[in-house]
Design a protein around this motif. Structure first.
Motif, PDB file in Angstrom:
ATOM      1  N   PRO A   1       0.796  -1.242   0.000  1.00  0.00           N
ATOM      2  CA  PRO A   1       0.000   0.000   0.000  1.00  0.00           C
ATOM      3  C   PRO A   1       0.819   1.277   0.000  1.00  0.00           C
ATOM      4  O   PRO A   1       0.243   2.372   0.123  1.00  0.00           O
ATOM      5  CB  PRO A   1      -0.778  -0.132   1.312  1.00  0.00           C
ATOM      6  CG  PRO A   1       0.162  -0.840   2.226  1.00  0.00           C
ATOM      7  CD  PRO A   1       0.880  -1.834   1.351  1.00  0.00           C
ATOM      8  N   HIS A   2       2.141   1.180  -0.135  1.00  0.00           N
ATOM      9  CA  HIS A   2       2.967   2.380  -0.180  1.00  0.00           C
ATOM     10  C   HIS A   2       2.853   3.017  -1.567  1.00  0.00           C
ATOM     11  O   HIS A   2       2.420   2.374  -2.527  1.00  0.00           O
ATOM     12  CB  HIS A   2       4.410   2.030   0.156  1.00  0.00           C
ATOM     13  CG  HIS A   2       4.548   1.209   1.405  1.00  0.00           C
ATOM     14  ND1 HIS A   2       4.074   1.636   2.625  1.00  0.00           N
ATOM     15  CD2 HIS A   2       5.085  -0.021   1.620  1.00  0.00           C
ATOM     16  CE1 HIS A   2       4.322   0.716   3.546  1.00  0.00           C
ATOM     17  NE2 HIS A   2       4.922  -0.306   2.956  1.00  0.00           N
ATOM     18  N   ARG A   3       3.251   4.273  -1.665  1.00  0.00           N
ATOM     19  CA  ARG A   3       3.115   5.008  -2.914  1.00  0.00           C
ATOM     20  C   ARG A   3       4.474   5.264  -3.546  1.00  0.00           C
ATOM     21  O   ARG A   3       5.483   5.393  -2.857  1.00  0.00           O
ATOM     22  CB  ARG A   3       2.419   6.353  -2.667  1.00  0.00           C
ATOM     23  CG  ARG A   3       0.951   6.254  -2.315  1.00  0.00           C
ATOM     24  CD  ARG A   3       0.337   7.642  -2.210  1.00  0.00           C
ATOM     25  NE  ARG A   3      -1.074   7.595  -1.870  1.00  0.00           N
ATOM     26  CZ  ARG A   3      -1.837   8.674  -1.682  1.00  0.00           C
ATOM     27  NH1 ARG A   3      -1.297   9.883  -1.793  1.00  0.00           N
ATOM     28  NH2 ARG A   3      -3.114   8.543  -1.377  1.00  0.00           N
ATOM     29  N   THR A   4       4.477   5.365  -4.880  1.00  0.00           N
ATOM     30  CA  THR A   4       5.695   5.688  -5.615  1.00  0.00           C
ATOM     31  C   THR A   4       5.420   6.804  -6.609  1.00  0.00           C
ATOM     32  O   THR A   4       4.270   7.174  -6.857  1.00  0.00           O
ATOM     33  CB  THR A   4       6.225   4.465  -6.391  1.00  0.00           C
ATOM     34  OG1 THR A   4       5.344   4.199  -7.500  1.00  0.00           O
ATOM     35  CG2 THR A   4       6.320   3.238  -5.501  1.00  0.00           C
TER      36      THR A   4
ATOM     37  N   HIS B   1       6.004  -2.104 -19.417  1.00  0.00           N
ATOM     38  CA  HIS B   1       5.511  -2.173 -18.051  1.00  0.00           C
ATOM     39  C   HIS B   1       5.117  -0.781 -17.579  1.00  0.00           C
ATOM     40  O   HIS B   1       5.870   0.178 -17.737  1.00  0.00           O
ATOM     41  CB  HIS B   1       6.590  -2.727 -17.123  1.00  0.00           C
ATOM     42  CG  HIS B   1       6.970  -4.145 -17.420  1.00  0.00           C
ATOM     43  ND1 HIS B   1       6.101  -5.193 -17.238  1.00  0.00           N
ATOM     44  CD2 HIS B   1       8.118  -4.688 -17.887  1.00  0.00           C
ATOM     45  CE1 HIS B   1       6.702  -6.320 -17.583  1.00  0.00           C
ATOM     46  NE2 HIS B   1       7.920  -6.046 -17.979  1.00  0.00           N
ATOM     47  N   TYR B   2       3.941  -0.698 -16.992  1.00  0.00           N
ATOM     48  CA  TYR B   2       3.524   0.576 -16.405  1.00  0.00           C
ATOM     49  C   TYR B   2       4.356   0.856 -15.156  1.00  0.00           C
ATOM     50  O   TYR B   2       4.913   1.937 -14.980  1.00  0.00           O
ATOM     51  CB  TYR B   2       2.033   0.526 -16.064  1.00  0.00           C
ATOM     52  CG  TYR B   2       1.556   1.680 -15.215  1.00  0.00           C
ATOM     53  CD1 TYR B   2       1.706   2.993 -15.643  1.00  0.00           C
ATOM     54  CD2 TYR B   2       0.941   1.456 -13.983  1.00  0.00           C
ATOM     55  CE1 TYR B   2       1.268   4.055 -14.867  1.00  0.00           C
ATOM     56  CE2 TYR B   2       0.503   2.497 -13.205  1.00  0.00           C
ATOM     57  CZ  TYR B   2       0.669   3.794 -13.645  1.00  0.00           C
ATOM     58  OH  TYR B   2       0.233   4.841 -12.865  1.00  0.00           O
ATOM     59  N   ARG B   3       4.495  -0.136 -14.265  1.00  0.00           N
ATOM     60  CA  ARG B   3       5.286   0.014 -13.044  1.00  0.00           C
ATOM     61  C   ARG B   3       6.670  -0.599 -13.273  1.00  0.00           C
ATOM     62  O   ARG B   3       7.015  -1.629 -12.720  1.00  0.00           O
ATOM     63  CB  ARG B   3       4.583  -0.623 -11.849  1.00  0.00           C
ATOM     64  CG  ARG B   3       3.196  -0.076 -11.593  1.00  0.00           C
ATOM     65  CD  ARG B   3       2.594  -0.581 -10.285  1.00  0.00           C
ATOM     66  NE  ARG B   3       3.128   0.150  -9.144  1.00  0.00           N
ATOM     67  CZ  ARG B   3       3.930  -0.371  -8.236  1.00  0.00           C
ATOM     68  NH1 ARG B   3       4.324  -1.625  -8.341  1.00  0.00           N
ATOM     69  NH2 ARG B   3       4.362   0.347  -7.221  1.00  0.00           N
ATOM     70  N   SER B   4       7.458   0.072 -14.101  1.00  0.00           N
ATOM     71  CA  SER B   4       8.784  -0.426 -14.450  1.00  0.00           C
ATOM     72  C   SER B   4       9.805   0.028 -13.417  1.00  0.00           C
ATOM     73  O   SER B   4       9.768   1.183 -12.960  1.00  0.00           O
ATOM     74  CB  SER B   4       9.190   0.090 -15.828  1.00  0.00           C
ATOM     75  OG  SER B   4      10.569  -0.122 -16.056  1.00  0.00           O
TER      76      SER B   4
ATOM     77  N   TRP C   1      11.119   7.283  -6.250  1.00  0.00           N
ATOM     78  CA  TRP C   1      10.882   7.385  -4.822  1.00  0.00           C
ATOM     79  C   TRP C   1       9.660   6.581  -4.411  1.00  0.00           C
ATOM     80  O   TRP C   1       8.801   6.256  -5.229  1.00  0.00           O
ATOM     81  CB  TRP C   1      10.724   8.849  -4.381  1.00  0.00           C
ATOM     82  CG  TRP C   1       9.677   9.653  -5.108  1.00  0.00           C
ATOM     83  CD1 TRP C   1       9.882  10.562  -6.105  1.00  0.00           C
ATOM     84  CD2 TRP C   1       8.245   9.640  -4.888  1.00  0.00           C
ATOM     85  NE1 TRP C   1       8.688  11.103  -6.529  1.00  0.00           N
ATOM     86  CE2 TRP C   1       7.671  10.557  -5.788  1.00  0.00           C
ATOM     87  CE3 TRP C   1       7.411   8.941  -4.017  1.00  0.00           C
ATOM     88  CZ2 TRP C   1       6.294  10.793  -5.846  1.00  0.00           C
ATOM     89  CZ3 TRP C   1       6.029   9.175  -4.077  1.00  0.00           C
ATOM     90  CH2 TRP C   1       5.498  10.095  -4.988  1.00  0.00           C
ATOM     91  N   ALA C   2       9.624   6.272  -3.125  1.00  0.00           N
ATOM     92  CA  ALA C   2       8.467   5.621  -2.514  1.00  0.00           C
ATOM     93  C   ALA C   2       8.247   6.258  -1.152  1.00  0.00           C
ATOM     94  O   ALA C   2       9.201   6.595  -0.450  1.00  0.00           O
ATOM     95  CB  ALA C   2       8.702   4.113  -2.365  1.00  0.00           C
ATOM     96  N   THR C   3       6.979   6.451  -0.777  1.00  0.00           N
ATOM     97  CA  THR C   3       6.653   7.028   0.525  1.00  0.00           C
ATOM     98  C   THR C   3       5.955   5.986   1.387  1.00  0.00           C
ATOM     99  O   THR C   3       5.137   5.198   0.902  1.00  0.00           O
ATOM    100  CB  THR C   3       5.751   8.264   0.383  1.00  0.00           C
ATOM    101  OG1 THR C   3       4.582   7.929  -0.379  1.00  0.00           O
ATOM    102  CG2 THR C   3       6.490   9.387  -0.316  1.00  0.00           C
TER     103      THR C   3
ATOM    104  N   ALA D   1       6.752   8.713   9.102  1.00  0.00           N
ATOM    105  CA  ALA D   1       6.818   8.904   7.645  1.00  0.00           C
ATOM    106  C   ALA D   1       8.229   8.613   7.173  1.00  0.00           C
ATOM    107  O   ALA D   1       9.206   8.864   7.887  1.00  0.00           O
ATOM    108  CB  ALA D   1       6.413  10.325   7.254  1.00  0.00           C
ATOM    109  N   ALA D   2       8.335   8.076   5.976  1.00  0.00           N
ATOM    110  CA  ALA D   2       9.643   7.792   5.395  1.00  0.00           C
ATOM    111  C   ALA D   2       9.561   7.942   3.881  1.00  0.00           C
ATOM    112  O   ALA D   2       8.500   7.723   3.276  1.00  0.00           O
ATOM    113  CB  ALA D   2      10.115   6.382   5.756  1.00  0.00           C
ATOM    114  N   ILE D   3      10.679   8.333   3.297  1.00  0.00           N
ATOM    115  CA  ILE D   3      10.812   8.414   1.843  1.00  0.00           C
ATOM    116  C   ILE D   3      12.049   7.622   1.445  1.00  0.00           C
ATOM    117  O   ILE D   3      13.144   7.867   1.961  1.00  0.00           O
ATOM    118  CB  ILE D   3      10.946   9.865   1.353  1.00  0.00           C
ATOM    119  CG1 ILE D   3       9.738  10.703   1.773  1.00  0.00           C
ATOM    120  CG2 ILE D   3      11.106   9.899  -0.164  1.00  0.00           C
ATOM    121  CD1 ILE D   3       9.861  12.172   1.402  1.00  0.00           C
ATOM    122  N   ALA D   4      11.868   6.659   0.560  1.00  0.00           N
ATOM    123  CA  ALA D   4      12.993   5.920  -0.001  1.00  0.00           C
ATOM    124  C   ALA D   4      13.263   6.469  -1.400  1.00  0.00           C
ATOM    125  O   ALA D   4      12.363   6.486  -2.249  1.00  0.00           O
ATOM    126  CB  ALA D   4      12.684   4.428  -0.068  1.00  0.00           C
TER     127      ALA D   4
END
Length: 430
Positions: free
Chosen positions: A152-155, A216-219, A225-227, A276-279
């Motif tokens: 469920p994390h976002r990119t 690929h859509y999610r390549s 980044w991911a939150t 909260a975190a951001i990769a």
């Protein structure tokens, strides 16, 4: 924060009358006046550009906390480690008066007991070199590649809508699985994203399908980044209560332990709550522009930054972009803290240092293994690092890290006495 301003005439809708010639001329003159203005003094961007464009690493300008000459660098300050008070430096390498005679090969430390450093020009900035063991780095990188960038994390990819007229059906393959297949690390035949073109008749769609290669859509090539936890909204520049995912328990416990290095003497109520975190995922040509982390609702808690993969040149500036930043060499396994007066300092990344470049060598120390974090703190029990990543994934993860950098930033969003974000809450600087 924007690094440039762009002036452009908005397209005129067909239902409107064209602008009066006098108005058009006034707009053109206004644009010329803006373009003729002297450029803004952006010392941060100038330093970043110099490091990025240099044909070689500007080693002489870097603050290197692991250099043999670190003790002679007047910019570096030695700070006390509240979790390990009896440490000293001898001949540029870390020594500990309480280190065991036989250094364990797989230490079970859940706290960092090594040296801490700061910069004389930036009170509140704290640096912990080699804070994470190689096994801990493997675990974190594997989690960042296999879990942190998946729902469920976002990119950043999730923010881009699928092109009109194309329906993409996710076959269930993760981005990490796709990367392994594309780089020869996965024997499993992972299907391509099946994109069904809905335009034209059946024969035309079939012909186009045979002529093009499905994408690929999610390549993993698009991943930047991911939150995790509270998802930062870059458009609205805020956090909201209805936009968040669970904080991974391992990252939460690790960062809360790390925060004790800079909050141990803080007499304010409560410790550090990782919410909260951001990769950030970098390839060798990417940089991060100068910015401030100024949208949290509490600036008394640090921003914790973990480095994985390739080393990089980190830039730490001042309260404005007019102040030239200090260039710091960030190595894998290092952890830094933006706290105190440096909590709102401008910062960014100027360059990824590849294995082919002449990066400064770190001072060797046999004792460092006894002081880095080598076990995951979890619910009062320690789990040895290196047990999260499957052995079958280790080679692929290390191959990825040999050509990429992963930076994980963790922060506390809310004040200690606040449990949720309400509509009337505003960040202190908004």
């Amino acid at each position: 924060n924007t690094d440039f301003e762009q002036i452009a005439d908005a397209p005129v809708a067909s239902t409107q009358s064209p602008p009066h010639p006098r108005h058009r001329k006034e707009k053109q003159e206004a644009a010329k006046d803006v373009l003729a203005m002297p450029p803004r003094n952006d010392a941060f961007k100038e330093v970043q550009s110099r490091h990025r464009k240099s044909p070689h690493v500007l080693s002489s300008e870097l603050v290197d906390f692991q250099s043999n000459a670190a003790t002679d660098d007047s910019r570096i300050m030695r700070l006390p480690n509240p979790l390990h008070l009896e440490t000293n430096i001898s001949n540029g390498s870390v020594r500990s008066s309480s280190a065991p005679a036989q250094i364990p090969q797989c230490p079970s430390n859940t706290n960092y007991e090594g040296p801490l450093f700061g910069l004389s020009s930036h009170p509140g900035f704290v640096y912990a070199p080699s804070a994470l063991s190689p096994a801990m780095q493997d675990d974190l990188a594997y989690l960042a590649l296999s879990e942190y960038c998946e729902p469920p994390h976002r990119t950043n990819i999730d923010q881009i809508p699928v092109k009109v007229g194309v329906e993409c059906n996710d076959p269930g393959a993760t981005m990490w699985e796709l990367w392994k297949k594309e780089n020869g690390f996965s024997p499993v035949d992972i299907g391509r994203t099946k994109c069904k073109d809905m335009t034209g008749n059946k024969r035309q769609r079939k012909e186009r399908k045979e002529q093009r290669q499905l994408k690929h859509y999610r390549s993993p090539l698009k991943l930047s980044w991911a939150t995790l936890g509270y998802h930062y909204d870059w458009t609205a520049r805020t956090y909201t209560e209805d936009a968040k995912s669970p904080m991974p328990i391992q990252l939460q416990r690790l960062s809360e332990n790390l925060a004790r290095l800079v909050t141990q003497s803080d007499q304010r109520k409560g410790g550090f709550v990782a919410s909260a975190a951001i990769a950030n995922y970098y390839h060798t040509k990417q940089v991060m522009g100068g910015h401030r982390d100024d949208l949290e609702f509490d600036f008394t808690k640090p921003v914790i930054s973990i480095s994985l993969g390739l080393p990089a040149i980190f830039l730490l500036g001042g309260k404005t972009r007019d102040e030239p930043p200090t260039a710091v060499l960030a190595r894998p396994g290092d952890v830094m803290f933006l706290a105190g007066e440096s909590r709102l300092a401008y910062h960014g990344m100027a360059r990824i240092i590849t294995s082919a470049e002449d990066a400064p060598s770190a001072a060797s120390s046999e004792d460092i293994r006894a002081m880095w974090i080598g076990a995951w703190p979890h619910s009062g029990n320690a789990q040895g690092a290196g047990n999260i990543i499957p052995n079958s994934e280790r080679e692929a993860v290390r191959a990825y890290l040999s050509n990429h950098r992963i930076n994980i930033n963790i922060r506390q969003v809310l004040p200690d006495d606040v449990e949720r974000i309400t509509d009337d809450m505003k960040p202190p600087l908004s």
